[in-house]
Design a protein around this motif. Structure first.
Motif, PDB file in Angstrom:
ATOM      1  N   ARG A   5       0.851  -1.203   0.000  1.00 18.37           N
ATOM      2  CA  ARG A   5       0.000   0.000   0.000  1.00 18.37           C
ATOM      3  C   ARG A   5       0.877   1.240   0.000  1.00 18.37           C
ATOM      4  O   ARG A   5       0.629   2.184  -0.748  1.00 18.37           O
ATOM      5  N   ALA A   6       1.911   1.221   0.849  1.00 13.14           N
ATOM      6  CA  ALA A   6       2.795   2.394   0.942  1.00 13.14           C
ATOM      7  C   ALA A   6       3.486   2.653  -0.395  1.00 13.14           C
ATOM      8  O   ALA A   6       3.744   3.797  -0.758  1.00 13.14           O
ATOM      9  N   ALA A   7       3.755   1.570  -1.139  1.00 19.32           N
ATOM     10  CA  ALA A   7       4.443   1.710  -2.429  1.00 19.32           C
ATOM     11  C   ALA A   7       3.451   2.026  -3.553  1.00 19.32           C
ATOM     12  O   ALA A   7       3.849   2.196  -4.702  1.00 19.32           O
ATOM     13  N   GLY A   8       2.165   2.074  -3.233  1.00 21.32           N
ATOM     14  CA  GLY A   8       1.143   2.328  -4.252  1.00 21.32           C
ATOM     15  C   GLY A   8       1.052   1.199  -5.264  1.00 21.32           C
ATOM     16  O   GLY A   8       0.736   1.417  -6.429  1.00 21.32           O
ATOM     17  N   ALA A   9       1.333  -0.028  -4.796  1.00 27.73           N
ATOM     18  CA  ALA A   9       1.385  -1.163  -5.724  1.00 27.73           C
ATOM     19  C   ALA A   9       0.062  -1.908  -5.842  1.00 27.73           C
ATOM     20  O   ALA A   9      -0.056  -2.825  -6.642  1.00 27.73           O
ATOM     21  N   CYS A  10      -0.950  -1.570  -5.012  1.00 28.66           N
ATOM     22  CA  CYS A  10      -2.241  -2.257  -5.154  1.00 28.66           C
ATOM     23  C   CYS A  10      -3.384  -1.297  -4.853  1.00 28.66           C
ATOM     24  O   CYS A  10      -3.234  -0.378  -4.051  1.00 28.66           O
ATOM     25  N   ARG A  11      -4.504  -1.570  -5.537  1.00 29.89           N
ATOM     26  CA  ARG A  11      -5.654  -0.667  -5.386  1.00 29.89           C
ATOM     27  C   ARG A  11      -6.524  -1.076  -4.196  1.00 29.89           C
ATOM     28  O   ARG A  11      -6.965  -0.251  -3.447  1.00 29.89           O
ATOM     29  N   GLU A  12      -6.757  -2.387  -4.035  1.00 30.03           N
ATOM     30  CA  GLU A  12      -7.623  -2.836  -2.945  1.00 30.03           C
ATOM     31  C   GLU A  12      -7.000  -4.048  -2.247  1.00 30.03           C
ATOM     32  O   GLU A  12      -6.440  -4.920  -2.922  1.00 30.03           O
ATOM     33  N   VAL A  13      -7.086  -4.084  -0.923  1.00 27.35           N
ATOM     34  CA  VAL A  13      -6.579  -5.258  -0.199  1.00 27.35           C
ATOM     35  C   VAL A  13      -7.729  -5.888   0.593  1.00 27.35           C
ATOM     36  O   VAL A  13      -8.366  -5.223   1.414  1.00 27.35           O
ATOM     37  N   VAL A  14      -7.971  -7.171   0.304  1.00 28.83           N
ATOM     38  CA  VAL A  14      -8.999  -7.931   1.025  1.00 28.83           C
ATOM     39  C   VAL A  14      -8.277  -8.906   1.953  1.00 28.83           C
ATOM     40  O   VAL A  14      -7.376  -9.627   1.517  1.00 28.83           O
ATOM     41  N   GLY A  15      -8.651  -8.914   3.214  1.00 34.81           N
ATOM     42  CA  GLY A  15      -8.010  -9.819   4.169  1.00 34.81           C
ATOM     43  C   GLY A  15      -8.924 -10.977   4.523  1.00 34.81           C
ATOM     44  O   GLY A  15     -10.143 -10.898   4.353  1.00 34.81           O
ATOM     45  N   SER A  16      -8.316 -12.069   5.025  1.00 33.98           N
ATOM     46  CA  SER A  16      -9.111 -13.174   5.522  1.00 33.98           C
ATOM     47  C   SER A  16      -8.349 -13.893   6.635  1.00 33.98           C
ATOM     48  O   SER A  16      -7.122 -13.805   6.715  1.00 33.98           O
ATOM     49  N   GLY A  17      -9.084 -14.574   7.481  1.00 34.41           N
ATOM     50  CA  GLY A  17      -8.482 -15.299   8.607  1.00 34.41           C
ATOM     51  C   GLY A  17      -9.619 -15.926   9.401  1.00 34.41           C
ATOM     52  O   GLY A  17     -10.762 -15.926   8.940  1.00 34.41           O
ATOM     53  N   ARG A  18      -9.294 -16.453  10.600  1.00 32.97           N
ATOM     54  CA  ARG A  18     -10.358 -17.111  11.367  1.00 32.97           C
ATOM     55  C   ARG A  18     -11.019 -16.153  12.347  1.00 32.97           C
ATOM     56  O   ARG A  18     -12.131 -16.355  12.780  1.00 32.97           O
TER      57      ARG A  18
END
Ligand code: NAP
Length: 294
Positions: A22-35
């Motif tokens: 994100r800091a590098a501006g390398a992705c538009r959206e981040v979706v997380g997953s876990g338990r």
């Protein structure tokens, strides 16, 4: 530019990678997953991810890159859950600390190693875990080892290489078995020794007093015994064969040192300590002695 990055396991490694990209501006959206919904909610609050899905299959839908950053023992379950739910052309990578076991999990879950799966391992970390411990500079100047197979798609490999380079890391490629041997020596054995030393002292009757007088050397040597036990249980089982070789070799060295102390063999002690000091000084001047690592 990654349109949608999916991180499964938004902990120290997954969270730090999301932050760095994100800091590098390398992705538009981040979706997380876990338990654990609470920690995913916290990851949104901290700005590490944009949103989360508790179902791994739903989390990967529409993602162009998926990073699996869960403990080794959980890899196969995650792979099974995402197989069949990935977008066409999606690239999947992992960050597991032992590579043969991850490939075994992928083979079991996907029915073979797909060309879009690129196994990886960042040689960076701290003894802390969870999203709160993540930070964007974790991979800055550190190495990331990719262990592609003959069938790995070149474009998928380049995509993962670029992802890590954008996070500040330097990427190298290595054969799977070689990776597992090298890491058994440089990371897995030291962690087992740190756990063993602290456990041995903690179980002595005077342990309270011993820890009260422990100084900087003890702190330096045992920092990594504060690492997550689940992660290290999984690594010890996943890289069992290579770790056993190192433990046996180390046992011989310890036996040798025990004999030298018992027999007051000053020459032998000087020889071992001088050789070790020279090797450690050489390594420290090359790699920067003060940096933390896994
Ligand atoms: P961590 O901070 O504990 O993060 C692990 C993440 O995985 C958490 O977000 C956790 O979230 C999730 N998780 C745990 N068990 C799970 C399960 N059974 N199913 C699905 N998700 C699960 O650990 P980490 O240090 O980032 O390590 C993650 C991976 O990176 C491991 O494979 C490790 O071998 C590798 N690695 C670690 C280091 C290091 O120094 N720490 C360095 C290089 C590579 P929930 O609790 O919400 O599920």
């Amino acid at each position: 530019m990654i349109e949608r990055l999916c991180i499964i396991g938004v902990g120290l490694i997954g969270g730090s990678l999301a932050r760095a990209l994100r800091a590098a501006g390398a992705c538009r959206e981040v979706v997380g997953s876990g338990r654990n919904e609470e920690s995913l909610y916290r990851a949104v609050e901290l700005g590490v991810i944009d949103r989360y899905e508790l179902d791994f299959g739903s989390a990967v839908e529409g993602a162009d890159v998926v990073v699996v950053a869960v403990p080794l023992g959980a890899m196969e379950g995650v792979f099974r859950a995402i197989g069949g739910r990935l977008a066409p052309g999606a690239v999947v990578t992992d960050v597991g600390s032992a590579k043969a076991s991850v490939l075994e999990a992928a083979r079991a879950a996907f029915g073979g190693i797909p060309p879009w799966f690129v196994p990886g391992h960042p040689i960076a970390g701290t003894e802390r875990s969870g999203v709160e411990a993540s930070f964007p500079g974790l991979f800055e100047g550190r190495r990331v080892i990719l262990t592609p197979l003959a069938q790995t798609d070149r474009a998928a490999l380049e995509c993962v290489r670029e992802l890590w380079e954008r996070s500040g890391a330097q990427v190298v490629e290595m054969a799977v078995a070689h990776h597992d041997e090298v890491l058994a020596a440089t990371s897995h054995l030291p962690h087992l020794l740190a756990y063993a030393l602290v456990d041995a002292l903690a179980r002595m009757d005077e342990s309270e007093e011993i820890f009260r007088y422990a100084a900087g050397g003890f702190r330096d040597f045992t920092r990594i015994a504060s690492s997550d036990p689940t992660m290290w249980r999984d690594i010890s089982l996943a890289n069992r064969d290579a770790i056993l070789v190192m433990l046996e070799r180390f046992g011989e060295v310890l036996g040798h040192l025990t004999r030298a102390v018992r027999e007051r063999d000053a020459d032998e002690l000087m020889k071992v300590f001088s050789r070790a000091k020279a090797a450690r000084d050489r390594y420290a001047s090359k790699d920067g002695a003060t940096r933390n690592g896994p």
